[in-house]
Scaffold this active site. Structure first.
Site, PDB file in Angstrom:
ATOM      1  N   GLU A 168       1.300   5.518   4.971  1.00  0.00           N
ATOM      2  CA  GLU A 168       0.632   4.906   6.127  1.00  0.00           C
ATOM      3  C   GLU A 168      -0.849   4.647   5.837  1.00  0.00           C
ATOM      4  OE1 GLU A 168       2.211   3.680   8.610  1.00  0.00           O
ATOM      5  OE2 GLU A 168       4.090   4.461   7.839  1.00  0.00           O
TER       6      GLU A 168
ATOM      7  N   GLU B 202       5.263  -3.382   2.113  1.00  0.00           N
ATOM      8  CA  GLU B 202       5.966  -2.098   2.013  1.00  0.00           C
ATOM      9  C   GLU B 202       5.951  -1.554   0.580  1.00  0.00           C
ATOM     10  OE1 GLU B 202       6.701  -0.037   4.133  1.00  0.00           O
ATOM     11  OE2 GLU B 202       6.462  -1.309   5.865  1.00  0.00           O
TER      12      GLU B 202
HETATM   13 ZN   LIG Z   1       5.166   0.894   5.689  1.00  0.00          ZN
END
Ligand SMILES: [Zn+2]
Length: 251
Positions: free
Chosen positions: A123, A184
């Site tokens: 994060e 991601e």
């Molecule tokens: Zn993520």
């Protein structure tokens, strides 16, 4: 509207026209609103202590990374805070400027400090790589048709604010957006490097995502977004272990 910056570690060039200062200010307001509605669990709680302990180690790793890579000027942009909130949601997020929130619903999955470092590293990596700012810049270009951000703010402050909320997934709940596949994979890699620099074995990222992938049912939006697929993600993580290990700090 030509502005390009480089993502740390991966070196990918990104389109970015939104000043960091502006994003930090908008983030702070959203963060404070969120905390007033979701009071954090006090520091006397063991789980809160774990969140703060792991978070501070990762924050220190980020600072070290920035300093060693000639980006000292960026260190002051982070005023780190780590909070745990009571919620069954499997979620965690980091807003620009270093405001991190972990939901209690994820703790049974992260289990130990290293597991939590996987999630928090990931994060925090989204924030360090300015993925929200990149998304907001792209949307500004599309929606506002190439006018400068100054003009956009003067003429359409509400719309600009709305774009910010979209870019950061701020709505009825915070941090519910699904990032793009590129973002991601990038957050996975950066997160692994940060956790290694903080002293956690990067292999833990592989076992964590394997366990997450084995959970039946609907995946939560951010952490288990449908893409990249779990199998590809785990493969990429495993391939990246040797790179992350270079940064591993011996405890
Ligand atoms: Zn993520």
């Amino acid at each position: 509207m030509t502005s390009c910056s480089k993502v740390p570690i991966t070196g990918r060039r990104q389109f970015n026209v939104v000043p960091g200062q502006m994003i930090s200010e908008m983030s702070l307001t959203s963060y404070q609103d969120f905390l007033s509605q979701n009071p954090p669990i006090p520091e006397s709680n063991k789980n809160t202590q774990q969140v703060k302990r792991v978070g501070q180690k990762i924050a220190q790793a980020v600072e070290e990374y920035l300093i060693h890579n000639g980006q000292q000027d960026k260190v002051s942009a982070y005023k780190w805070e780590f909070n745990l909130v009571e919620s069954p949601e499997v979620n965690a997020w980091c807003l620009p400027g270093g405001k991190v929130v972990v939901y209690t619903g994820i703790l049974p999955l992260t289990k130990d400090d290293a597991g939590l470092a996987v999630v928090m590293g990931h994060e925090i990596a989204h924030a360090v790589a300015n993925h929200g700012g990149e998304r907001m810049s792209q949307q500004l270009a599309v929606v506002l048709g190439g006018v400068s951000l100054d003009i956009a703010l003067q003429q359409k402050p509400a719309q600009t604010r709305e774009l910010f909320n979209m870019a950061y997934g701020i709505g009825s709940t915070l941090g519910t957006l699904a990032y793009s596949r590129t973002h991601e994979y990038e957050a996975d890699k950066l997160g692994m490097v940060f956790m290694a620099m903080a002293g956690y074995e990067p292999e833990r990222a592989v076992s964590f995502w394997e366990e997450m992938a084995a959970i039946p049912g609907q995946a939560p939006p951010e952490l288990l977004s449908t893409h990249p697929s779990s199998q590809n993600r785990i493969k990429e993580l495993r391939n990246y272990i040797p790179n992350a290990r270079i940064y591993l700090k011996k405890q």
